[in-house]
Design a protein around this motif. Structure first.
Motif, PDB file in Angstrom:
ATOM      1  N   ALA A   1       6.217  -4.321  -5.646  1.00  0.00           N
ATOM      2  CA  ALA A   1       5.015  -3.493  -5.493  1.00  0.00           C
ATOM      3  C   ALA A   1       3.834  -4.302  -6.003  1.00  0.00           C
ATOM      4  O   ALA A   1       3.935  -4.971  -7.040  1.00  0.00           O
TER       5      ALA A   1
ATOM      6  N   GLY B   1      -5.937   4.362  -6.748  1.00  0.00           N
ATOM      7  CA  GLY B   1      -4.758   3.501  -6.713  1.00  0.00           C
ATOM      8  C   GLY B   1      -4.867   2.270  -7.581  1.00  0.00           C
ATOM      9  O   GLY B   1      -5.268   2.303  -8.746  1.00  0.00           O
TER      10      GLY B   1
ATOM     11  N   GLU C   1       4.071   5.454  -7.026  1.00  0.00           N
ATOM     12  CA  GLU C   1       4.152   6.283  -5.818  1.00  0.00           C
ATOM     13  C   GLU C   1       5.478   6.077  -5.115  1.00  0.00           C
ATOM     14  O   GLU C   1       6.101   7.029  -4.625  1.00  0.00           O
ATOM     15  N   LEU C   2       5.951   4.832  -5.075  1.00  0.00           N
ATOM     16  CA  LEU C   2       7.200   4.518  -4.403  1.00  0.00           C
ATOM     17  C   LEU C   2       8.382   5.162  -5.122  1.00  0.00           C
ATOM     18  O   LEU C   2       9.258   5.765  -4.495  1.00  0.00           O
TER      19      LEU C   2
ATOM     20  N   VAL D   1       1.159   1.558  -6.847  1.00  0.00           N
ATOM     21  CA  VAL D   1       2.071   1.540  -5.703  1.00  0.00           C
ATOM     22  C   VAL D   1       3.504   1.741  -6.177  1.00  0.00           C
ATOM     23  O   VAL D   1       4.286   2.480  -5.557  1.00  0.00           O
ATOM     24  N   ARG D   2       3.874   1.116  -7.284  1.00  0.00           N
ATOM     25  CA  ARG D   2       5.229   1.278  -7.825  1.00  0.00           C
ATOM     26  C   ARG D   2       5.503   2.741  -8.170  1.00  0.00           C
ATOM     27  O   ARG D   2       6.567   3.289  -7.844  1.00  0.00           O
TER      28      ARG D   2
ATOM     29  N   ARG E   1       8.802   8.818  -4.393  1.00  0.00           N
ATOM     30  CA  ARG E   1       9.171   9.233  -3.038  1.00  0.00           C
ATOM     31  C   ARG E   1      10.561   8.808  -2.630  1.00  0.00           C
ATOM     32  O   ARG E   1      11.183   9.461  -1.795  1.00  0.00           O
TER      33      ARG E   1
ATOM     34  N   ARG F   1      -7.723   5.411  -0.185  1.00  0.00           N
ATOM     35  CA  ARG F   1      -6.467   5.047  -0.843  1.00  0.00           C
ATOM     36  C   ARG F   1      -6.364   3.534  -0.822  1.00  0.00           C
ATOM     37  O   ARG F   1      -6.766   2.901   0.144  1.00  0.00           O
TER      38      ARG F   1
ATOM     39  N   ASP G   1       0.853  -1.187   0.000  1.00  0.00           N
ATOM     40  CA  ASP G   1       0.000   0.000   0.000  1.00  0.00           C
ATOM     41  C   ASP G   1       0.884   1.229   0.000  1.00  0.00           C
ATOM     42  O   ASP G   1       2.104   1.143   0.110  1.00  0.00           O
ATOM     43  N   TYR G   2       0.275   2.382  -0.076  1.00  0.00           N
ATOM     44  CA  TYR G   2       1.030   3.624  -0.040  1.00  0.00           C
ATOM     45  C   TYR G   2       1.618   3.829   1.350  1.00  0.00           C
ATOM     46  O   TYR G   2       0.934   3.646   2.361  1.00  0.00           O
TER      47      TYR G   2
ATOM     48  N   GLY H   1      -3.780   0.160  -2.264  1.00  0.00           N
ATOM     49  CA  GLY H   1      -2.656  -0.340  -3.035  1.00  0.00           C
ATOM     50  C   GLY H   1      -3.089  -1.250  -4.164  1.00  0.00           C
ATOM     51  O   GLY H   1      -2.681  -1.097  -5.311  1.00  0.00           O
TER      52      GLY H   1
END
Length: 367
Positions: A137, A288, A145-146, A142-143, A149, A265, A117-118, A267
């Protein structure tokens, strides 16, 4: 690496009624058939169904994920594993990523991490850039977002969807079968991010149309008391059943005619996949990883997050059109069988283990 089967440690926290915990159990049960020896280390296994325990080699170390005395417990885990350390550590959640990285360093082993998940904005994802060889992910969302960040190379983050077992599909009754009161429900952790107040608000609107419908909320979590209070305030408590004391969500999912996922939200939605595998039509918020699964009016219905009125309208549309509900359910079930089967997940994960270990063999051999 072992001359025969690689030994992988599945490093988890406390097992809960959520898709990420089911993911770990499914890996542990099936990796042996893919030539991998797997063992779970966790802090609490009480939520694992008792009949599955013989198929899941595990050791429980209470409180290793606690901030104060957790390091002392981790020291015990390190000592217990030192004589025969695993070839690879697979950390099962970002919530225990720091502990998993510490253990990998002390045992001088590579590790992987699965992100379901996020990661909340206030949380810092701690990764050892030298030992964390891959991140799984569970969805493209999810990928993305990851990668946005954390400074990671694109090839370091792989998408492997969580898988469910379609074999349970035969255990359920037909959707909206004549002669019984329809059941609309949800299942999983009762947390704020799951948007469950909007389901209760939607339930209130559906019941205002004087339809005979029951609602089921299966799962446990910090929002249970406030959700029960909201049901009383809306005067729908007689039509809403809470089922918190469960080890297995399958019977609750099987009892539903319509599954709702009102998350703010998400994942991916592994419990939603379970409902689809059981032949249930789903209504989910378009957030998502849900878009990896739900195609509107085909494999499910999509609603906007935080919109109880739209959710109520979608529920009523399926209640009033059982043929449409069954058609959507059948399409969703086919999609899960084709793309989200547990064997495909385990096969791809085992292949990734071997890829990482092949890269690590020169370093391991030099020790």
């Amino acid at each position: 690496m072992s001359d025969t089967e690689p030994h992988v440690l599945l490093f988890a926290g406390a097992f809960e009624l959520r898709g990420s915990s089911a993911y770990t159990v499914r890996l542990a049960e099936r990796l042996q058939s893919h030539g991998v020896q797997a063992e779970i280390i966790c802090s609490d296994a009480r939520r694992i169904e008792s009949e599955r325990l013989p198929r899941c080699p595990l050791r429980v170390y209470p409180h290793f994920d606690f901030p104060l005395w957790g390091r002392a417990v981790l020291g015990t885990i390190r000592r217990d594993l030192a004589a025969a350390p695993p070839d690879l550590i697979h950390v099962q959640s970002w919530k225990v990523a720091a502990q998993g990285a510490w253990l990998a360093e002390k045992l001088d082993r590579p590790y992987m991490l699965t992100v379901h998940d996020y990661v909340p904005g206030e949380q810092r994802l701690r990764l050892d850039p030298h030992r964390c060889r891959r991140i799984i992910a569970v969805s493209d969302a999810v990928r993305a977002e990851l990668l946005g960040r954390v400074p990671l190379a694109d090839e370091q983050v792989r998408v492997i969807h969580s898988g469910v077992d379609p074999a349970v599909a035969a255990e359920t009754l037909p959707v909206l079968e004549p002669g019984h009161i329809p059941v609309v429900g949800t299942a999983g952790p009762l947390e704020a991010v799951k948007g469950l107040p909007y389901l209760l608000l939607a339930a209130h609107q559906v019941l205002q149309t004087h339809r005979d419908v029951e609602f089921l909320v299966a799962g446990a979590g910090p929002e249970e008391a406030s959700l029960r209070r909201l049901a009383r305030e809306l005067k729908i408590a007689d039509n809403v059943t809470f089922a918190p004391n469960l080890q297995d969500l399958t019977p609750s999912l099987a009892a539903m005619d319509i599954f709702c996922l009102p998350s703010l939200r998400q994942g991916l939605g592994t419990i939603m996949l379970q409902a689809m595998a059981l032949g249930k039509p789903v209504i989910a918020t378009g957030v998502g990883g849900v878009y990896s699964v739900v195609r509107h009016e085909e494999t499910g219905l999509v609603v906007q997050p935080s919109n109880a009125e739209e959710l109520a309208e979608r529920i009523v549309s399926l209640l009033d059109d059982p043929l449409k509900a069954r058609s959507i359910a059948a399409a969703g079930q086919r999609l899960v069988r084709e793309r989200f089967g547990v064997e495909k997940m385990v096969e791809r994960t085992a292949a990734l283990y071997r890829e990482v270990l092949a890269e690590s063999e020169p370093a391991i051999a030099a020790r």
